[in-house]
Design an enzyme around this catalytic site. Sequence first.
Site, PDB file in Angstrom:
ATOM      1  N   TYR A 143      -2.623  13.313  33.786  1.00 55.32           N
ATOM      2  CA  TYR A 143      -1.217  13.100  33.427  1.00 55.32           C
ATOM      3  C   TYR A 143      -1.066  12.592  31.996  1.00 55.32           C
ATOM      4  O   TYR A 143      -0.006  12.684  31.399  1.00 55.32           O
ATOM      5  CB  TYR A 143      -0.543  12.110  34.390  1.00 55.32           C
ATOM      6  CG  TYR A 143      -0.385  12.643  35.803  1.00 55.32           C
ATOM      7  CD1 TYR A 143      -0.569  13.992  36.086  1.00 55.32           C
ATOM      8  CD2 TYR A 143      -0.050  11.803  36.851  1.00 55.32           C
ATOM      9  CE1 TYR A 143      -0.440  14.483  37.364  1.00 55.32           C
ATOM     10  CE2 TYR A 143       0.087  12.296  38.148  1.00 55.32           C
ATOM     11  CZ  TYR A 143      -0.114  13.631  38.395  1.00 55.32           C
ATOM     12  OH  TYR A 143       0.015  14.113  39.664  1.00 55.32           O
ATOM     13  N   LYS A 194     -13.587  15.722  42.868  1.00 54.18           N
ATOM     14  CA  LYS A 194     -13.978  17.135  43.043  1.00 54.18           C
ATOM     15  C   LYS A 194     -15.183  17.406  42.148  1.00 54.18           C
ATOM     16  O   LYS A 194     -15.091  18.154  41.166  1.00 54.18           O
ATOM     17  CB  LYS A 194     -12.795  18.046  42.664  1.00 54.18           C
ATOM     18  CG  LYS A 194     -11.664  18.038  43.659  1.00 54.18           C
ATOM     19  CD  LYS A 194     -11.925  18.933  44.851  1.00 54.18           C
ATOM     20  CE  LYS A 194     -11.861  20.393  44.463  1.00 54.18           C
ATOM     21  NZ  LYS A 194     -12.252  21.258  45.613  1.00 54.18           N
ATOM     22  N   ASP A 227     -10.226  17.543  48.447  1.00 51.79           N
ATOM     23  CA  ASP A 227      -9.517  18.497  49.327  1.00 51.79           C
ATOM     24  C   ASP A 227      -9.899  18.261  50.785  1.00 51.79           C
ATOM     25  O   ASP A 227      -9.035  18.237  51.679  1.00 51.79           O
ATOM     26  CB  ASP A 227      -9.774  19.958  48.905  1.00 51.79           C
ATOM     27  CG  ASP A 227     -11.257  20.278  48.721  1.00 51.79           C
ATOM     28  OD1 ASP A 227     -12.066  19.339  48.594  1.00 51.79           O
ATOM     29  OD2 ASP A 227     -11.602  21.472  48.709  1.00 51.79           O
ATOM     30  N   ASP A 251      -2.012  10.760  43.590  1.00 45.81           N
ATOM     31  CA  ASP A 251      -0.585  11.064  43.695  1.00 45.81           C
ATOM     32  C   ASP A 251      -0.330  11.860  44.976  1.00 45.81           C
ATOM     33  O   ASP A 251       0.558  11.544  45.773  1.00 45.81           O
ATOM     34  CB  ASP A 251      -0.190  11.898  42.459  1.00 45.81           C
ATOM     35  CG  ASP A 251       1.299  11.926  42.223  1.00 45.81           C
ATOM     36  OD1 ASP A 251       2.038  11.250  42.977  1.00 45.81           O
ATOM     37  OD2 ASP A 251       1.745  12.622  41.291  1.00 45.81           O
ATOM     38  N   ASP A 255       0.990  10.446  48.959  1.00 42.03           N
ATOM     39  CA  ASP A 255       2.195  10.998  49.599  1.00 42.03           C
ATOM     40  C   ASP A 255       1.881  11.542  50.997  1.00 42.03           C
ATOM     41  O   ASP A 255       2.682  11.426  51.919  1.00 42.03           O
ATOM     42  CB  ASP A 255       2.831  12.102  48.737  1.00 42.03           C
ATOM     43  CG  ASP A 255       3.811  11.518  47.729  1.00 42.03           C
ATOM     44  OD1 ASP A 255       3.730  10.306  47.468  1.00 42.03           O
ATOM     45  OD2 ASP A 255       4.653  12.275  47.204  1.00 42.03           O
TER      46      ASP A 255
END
Length: 372
Positions: A143, A194, A227, A251, A255
Amino acid sequence: MPSAKKLLLLAGDGIGPEVMAEVKRLLAFFARTGIARFDVEEALIGGGCYDAHKVAVTDETVAKAHAADAVILGACGGPKWDNVPYDVRPEAGLLRLRKDLGLFANIRPAISYPALADASSLKREVVEGLDIIILRELTGGVYFGEPKTITDLGNGQKRAVDTQIYDTYEIERIARVGFELARERRNKVTSMEKRNVMKTGVLWREVVEDVHAREYKDVGLEHMLADAGGMQLVRWPKQFDVIVTDNLFGDMLSDIAAMLTGSLGMLPSASLGEVDAKTKRRKALYEPVHGSAPDIAGKGVANPIAMLASFGMALRYSFNMGKEADLLDAAIAAALARGLRTADLKSDGTTVVGTAEMGEAIVGEMERLAAA
Ligand SMILES: NC(=O)c1ccc[n+]([C@@H]2O[C@H](COP(=O)([O-])OP(=O)(O)OC[C@H]3O[C@@H](n4cnc5c(N)ncnc54)[C@H](O)[C@@H]3O)[C@@H](O)[C@H]2O)c1
């Protein structure tokens, strides 16, 4: 004399002041019973601050935030300020605070209260009794990494570039927060990245392992690809204790974890900075995950639990008042177990109450439990 506990309350916009009023009710209870006394200051942030000062947060308020042991924030924003200049939009106040205070560690618990286990989209047995933390790195990663560009290639095509960057120190400090949190809980950290496709993932794992081997051998550590971690979060979330991950994956994973527990009105959060070498305290900001909910603002129907539970995190992480934080969690659970629900949680056979009644009931339960 213990040093004064300095709080800065920033109620903000929309339902912010309504839910913050319930924090003040709790503070009054603490003062009345002698459990704790806080030095409380209040200031404007967001749209209300723009209306008064033409900025989303003033320098004076930022200075007060630096001086406080904990900043407690309601919510910022709303349609009234949709067209104000970008750099003074309500959210800019919060972003400036996060940046100025160096809040790199975002803690989001996902707790399922027994009375609300049916509010989740997952089966009761999957979420009942859930109590996990997603720890997200908040100030680095893709980000913020440069270059961050969109280039016109001149052949009818454009190219967008975001850059994921992590330095050793950024991974070390978030890993430490994760291990410290786990030590106070069920002693298990799951680090997610990852590494199979990203160099930052390779370094992330290496640094987390180094910190673990050097400083936290007593804490359980496992690694998971982010993942697969997302899948495991909805398959059997109770396998986790503390999940530590980068800004982007955090992030999304936070959620996903949020939805395990039902309503947005239930979710607290904390953002922590570095430990100050002199005072040994961390800069910290506590806020509900939800926004200013303009659709219900001013009606007295907002759920105050996310706000109260955020204050509970301040008790735990800024004021070393874990016992009182546990009491508050138990009081929330007890009020829910009595069948009281704000409108966002209502279901058959429950009693719908407003913001103030819910706050009153929770503080009443605190009083009862504290005396027991
Ligand atoms: N940290 C923050 O201050 C923050 C976070 C998110 C959004 N926002 C801002 O808030 C404004 C509204 O955003 P939004 O509508 O996308 O998100 P929101 O979280 O404000 O509301 C989403 C939905 O959830 C409901 N809801 C939220 N909190 C609730 C509570 N405590 N009790 C009962 N119901 C609740 C709302 O009524 C609405 O239907 C926007 O201006 C947005 O930029 C601020």
